[in-house]
Design an enzyme around this catalytic site. Structure first.
Site, short mmCIF file in Angstrom:
data_model
loop_
_atom_site.label_atom_id
_atom_site.label_comp_id
_atom_site.label_asym_id
_atom_site.label_seq_id
_atom_site.Cartn_x
_atom_site.Cartn_y
_atom_site.Cartn_z
N GLU A 46 0.84 -1.19 0.00
CA GLU A 46 0.00 0.00 0.00
C GLU A 46 0.88 1.25 0.00
O GLU A 46 1.93 1.26 0.63
CB GLU A 46 -0.89 -0.01 1.26
CG GLU A 46 -1.71 -1.30 1.38
CD GLU A 46 -2.40 -1.47 2.74
OE1 GLU A 46 -2.69 -0.46 3.39
OE2 GLU A 46 -2.65 -2.63 3.12
N GLU A 84 -9.92 5.51 2.72
CA GLU A 84 -10.30 4.68 3.86
C GLU A 84 -10.25 5.55 5.11
O GLU A 84 -9.35 6.39 5.25
CB GLU A 84 -9.31 3.51 3.99
CG GLU A 84 -9.56 2.60 5.19
CD GLU A 84 -8.49 1.52 5.35
OE1 GLU A 84 -8.59 0.74 6.31
OE2 GLU A 84 -7.55 1.47 4.52
#
Length: 394
Positions: free
Chosen positions: A193, A304
């Site tokens: 990520e 997120e």
């Protein structure tokens, strides 16, 4: 000695209970392990200390499989790479000091005692908590993402709009990133990520910071943020992972974005990270992973947040006001909503290609949403985000 001959403790001395003292000792031992000796230290305007550490002493080389090794040479970039892409170089606050790290060193944001003490334990520091589900409805992690799956992927690229969303609780965060994923959403999940995040718990402030993460067992015991464990090998002396990004976008004002590319080097099989059009940051060695040793089975792009209120229990809980993206919904469009643009993936032959069969998911569309588009300038793009708590998201 006081005038009366009695011993007095210095005014600034603190008396720690035994348990606290033990904890502090453990924290200090941990800091000695992760903060490597610096050739030079740069004070950043935001209060960070950036240590210039000899590249062969960086945390990655504590890994048994990397001991005594040297960082690798740059790999071949994916074909179709557009290095002349017009881009406003959104960079980092610490470089505004006019100081830089010498050749042969890498800049590392120094971890402080206060940073570690904000986490509930050393074990939890620098880690995402294991709670990976694809049906994220029951989790306190909420997403607004675009994703592709069903094929073999060897990387991903996107330009990510940078904002400083408000995060209302120390234990919450807000991020915009891309995910390179393989394995199931069970205990064998592998992910890489990269993007930006605001995390008061990790960094002690509300600045958006360039970050990376990896795990090979669904966030259980492997992996970490940035360079907080041995794994990612950094080769660049111009960018500090975990340092604040500057400048940032403003509502109805100038927009800034950062280019992030992750791809698998066809020659050695390691996963490389590039920031912007030119800065090769470093790589995740392929041996860190099980499924990602060969390829990714899903790529995700998007936002997120963590909503700690979802785990408080009781019927009176309200949704967090932590913002995603700019804190504004997708339909407000350019200059107001946050965006991802020029979404691409890397195929088996190391070509950057447009996405096919793109899916969209917003866990709680009344709190945070997503809206896609395509045009010649931005390729595949989307707007996303939201304010969290509002009349439709109580």
């Amino acid at each position: 000695m006081s005038d009366s001959g009695h011993h007095r403790p210095p005014a600034n001395q603190t008396f720690w209970p035994h348990k606290e003292l033990q904890r502090l000792k453990r924290v200090r031992a941990y800091l000695r392990k992760i903060n490597k000796p610096a050739v030079k230290t740069i004070q950043s305007p935001d209060g960070d200390m950036i240590d210039c550490v000899s590249s062969h002493l960086q945390p990655a080389f504590d890994h048994p499989q990397l001991k005594e090794q040297k960082p690798l040479e740059a790999p071949e970039r994916p074909k179709g790479w557009d290095s002349v892409e017009a881009v406003t170089e959104s960079f980092q606050l610490w470089t505004n000091s006019g100081e830089s790290c010498p050749e042969g060193t890498i800049p590392i944001r120094r971890t402080t005692e206060t940073d570690v003490l904000r986490a509930n334990s050393i074990k939890k520091f620098g880690r995402k908590l294991p709670r990976v589900r694809h049906d994220t409805m029951s989790s306190d992690h909420e997403h607004a993402v675009a994703y592709v799956n069903g094929e073999e992927y060897y990387g991903a690229k996107a330009s990510i709009n940078v904002w400083a969303p408000s995060v209302t609780d120390q234990y919450e965060f807000s991020l915009s990133q891309l995910w390179v994923i393989s394995g199931t959403f069970g205990n064998d999940l592998n992910t890489i990520e990269a993007g930006w995040q605001v995390s008061p718990q990790l960094y002690g402030d509300n600045y958006p910071r360039f970050f990376t993460y990896w795990t090979s067992d669904a966030y259980q015991s492997t992996g970490c943020y940035n360079l907080l464990c041995s794994g990612f090998v950094q080769i660049n002396n111009k960018i500090a992972i975990g340092a604040a990004i500057s400048p940032r976008s403003s509502y109805s004002g100038t927009q800034f974005d950062i280019g992030i590319t992750v791809w698998k080097d066809p020659k050695h099989g390691h996963w490389w990270l590039q920031f912007g059009p030119r800065l090769l940051v470093g790589y995740w060695p392929s041996f860190l992973f099980s499924h990602l040793k060969s390829h990714a089975s899903m790529i995700q792009f998007g936002g997120e947040i963590v909503n700690t209120r979802s785990s408080l229990g009781g019927s009176s809980r309200s949704h967090t006001s932590t913002q995603m993206g700019s804190g504004h919904f997708a339909d407000e469009g350019f200059g107001k909503a946050s965006y991802f643009r020029n979404l691409q993936v890397v195929d088996w032959d190391n070509n950057l290609i447009p996405l096919s069969n793109l899916h969209f998911l917003a866990d709680h569309p009344t709190c945070y949403d997503i809206r896609a588009g395509t045009n010649t300038l931005w390729g595949d793009y989307f707007y996303f985000g939201g304010p969290g708590r509002n009349v439709r998201c109580p």
